[in-house]
Design a protein around this motif. Structure first.
Motif, mmCIF file in Angstrom:
data_model
loop_
_atom_site.group_PDB
_atom_site.id
_atom_site.type_symbol
_atom_site.label_atom_id
_atom_site.label_comp_id
_atom_site.label_asym_id
_atom_site.label_seq_id
_atom_site.Cartn_x
_atom_site.Cartn_y
_atom_site.Cartn_z
ATOM 1 N N GLU A 1 0.834 -1.209 0.000
ATOM 2 C CA GLU A 1 0.000 0.000 0.000
ATOM 3 C C GLU A 1 0.863 1.252 0.000
ATOM 4 O OE1 GLU A 1 -2.671 -0.407 3.361
ATOM 5 O OE2 GLU A 1 -3.490 -2.240 2.463
ATOM 6 N N ALA A 2 1.891 1.257 0.844
ATOM 7 C CA ALA A 2 2.762 2.418 0.931
ATOM 8 C C ALA A 2 3.489 2.640 -0.396
ATOM 9 C CB ALA A 2 3.766 2.233 2.075
ATOM 10 N N LEU A 3 3.945 1.560 -1.021
ATOM 11 C CA LEU A 3 4.638 1.685 -2.307
ATOM 12 C C LEU A 3 3.709 2.230 -3.381
ATOM 13 C CD1 LEU A 3 6.700 -1.619 -2.317
ATOM 14 C CD2 LEU A 3 7.652 0.665 -2.709
ATOM 15 N N SER A 4 2.467 1.757 -3.372
ATOM 16 C CA SER A 4 1.525 2.191 -4.411
ATOM 17 C C SER A 4 1.274 3.679 -4.317
ATOM 18 C CB SER A 4 0.195 1.445 -4.253
ATOM 19 O OG SER A 4 0.424 0.062 -4.360
ATOM 20 N N SER A 5 1.113 4.156 -3.084
ATOM 21 C CA SER A 5 0.847 5.584 -2.982
ATOM 22 C C SER A 5 2.118 6.369 -3.290
ATOM 23 C CB SER A 5 0.190 5.897 -1.638
ATOM 24 O OG SER A 5 1.082 6.450 -0.757
ATOM 25 N N TYR A 6 3.270 5.824 -2.933
ATOM 26 C CA TYR A 6 4.532 6.506 -3.239
ATOM 27 C C TYR A 6 4.742 6.624 -4.751
ATOM 28 C CZ TYR A 6 9.514 7.393 -3.636
ATOM 29 O OH TYR A 6 10.736 7.932 -3.969
ATOM 30 N N VAL A 7 4.580 5.525 -5.490
ATOM 31 C CA VAL A 7 4.879 5.596 -6.933
ATOM 32 C C VAL A 7 3.864 6.452 -7.682
ATOM 33 C CG1 VAL A 7 6.149 3.414 -7.046
ATOM 34 C CG2 VAL A 7 3.718 3.447 -7.626
ATOM 35 N N SER A 8 2.647 6.562 -7.155
ATOM 36 C CA SER A 8 1.665 7.395 -7.859
ATOM 37 C C SER A 8 2.076 8.868 -7.804
ATOM 38 C CB SER A 8 0.262 7.199 -7.282
ATOM 39 O OG SER A 8 0.160 7.822 -6.019
ATOM 40 N N GLY A 9 2.956 9.210 -6.862
ATOM 41 C CA GLY A 9 3.406 10.586 -6.755
ATOM 42 C C GLY A 9 4.741 10.864 -7.423
ATOM 43 N N LEU A 10 5.355 9.843 -8.010
ATOM 44 C CA LEU A 10 6.652 10.040 -8.677
ATOM 45 C C LEU A 10 6.468 10.755 -10.003
ATOM 46 C CD1 LEU A 10 8.419 6.579 -8.256
ATOM 47 C CD2 LEU A 10 9.138 8.739 -7.244
ATOM 48 N N ASN A 11 7.454 11.559 -10.372
ATOM 49 C CA ASN A 11 7.445 12.091 -11.735
ATOM 50 C C ASN A 11 8.821 12.610 -12.087
ATOM 51 O OD1 ASN A 11 7.620 14.816 -10.738
ATOM 52 N ND2 ASN A 11 5.471 14.577 -10.182
#
Ligand code: HEC
Length: 88
Positions: A78-88
């Protein structure tokens, strides 16, 4: 927690760093077949990670993804999913 897993993996569990394949910015590496993760919805990403872990999704060559997520917990995914959704 998510940032350190993404960038460095989990040494004790032999979990490879996500950034090694998906790049530090989450853009992936298309020629190598590593998809971009940035900008995906967290719910979508979480479902993919759970499907790899459960073995429902098996289209990753040499089980690359399955071998990475098999030792991660729901909370870590869960933590990874929210983290990668914010990467750019
Ligand atoms: C050894 C290389 C490698 C590592 C390390 C790796 N991945 Fe992947 N990942 C892949 C490959 C290859 C695929 C694509 C499989 C396919 O669809 O062809 C993939 C697919 C994915 C997908 C599905 C993308 C989509 O659009 O459906 C997600 C999400 C993902 N990885 C997240 C992660 C996370 C988070 C980590 C770290 C915990 C990680 N990956 C580590 C190689 C890797």
């Amino acid at each position: 927690m998510a940032e350190s897993i993404y960038r460095a993996g989990v040494k004790d569990l032999s979990v490879a760093a996500c950034s090694a394949c998906h790049s530090p910015t989450g853009d992936g590496n298309a020629p190598a077949g590593f998809p971009s993760l940035s900008g995906q919805h967290a719910e979508y990403t979480l479902q993919q990670l759970k499907d790899f872990r459960a073995g429902v999704r098996q289209n990753d060559t040499s089980a690359m993804m399955r071998s990475v997520v098999e030792r991660l917990t729901d909370k870590e995914l869960e933590a990874l999913s929210s983290y990668v959704s914010g990467l750019n």
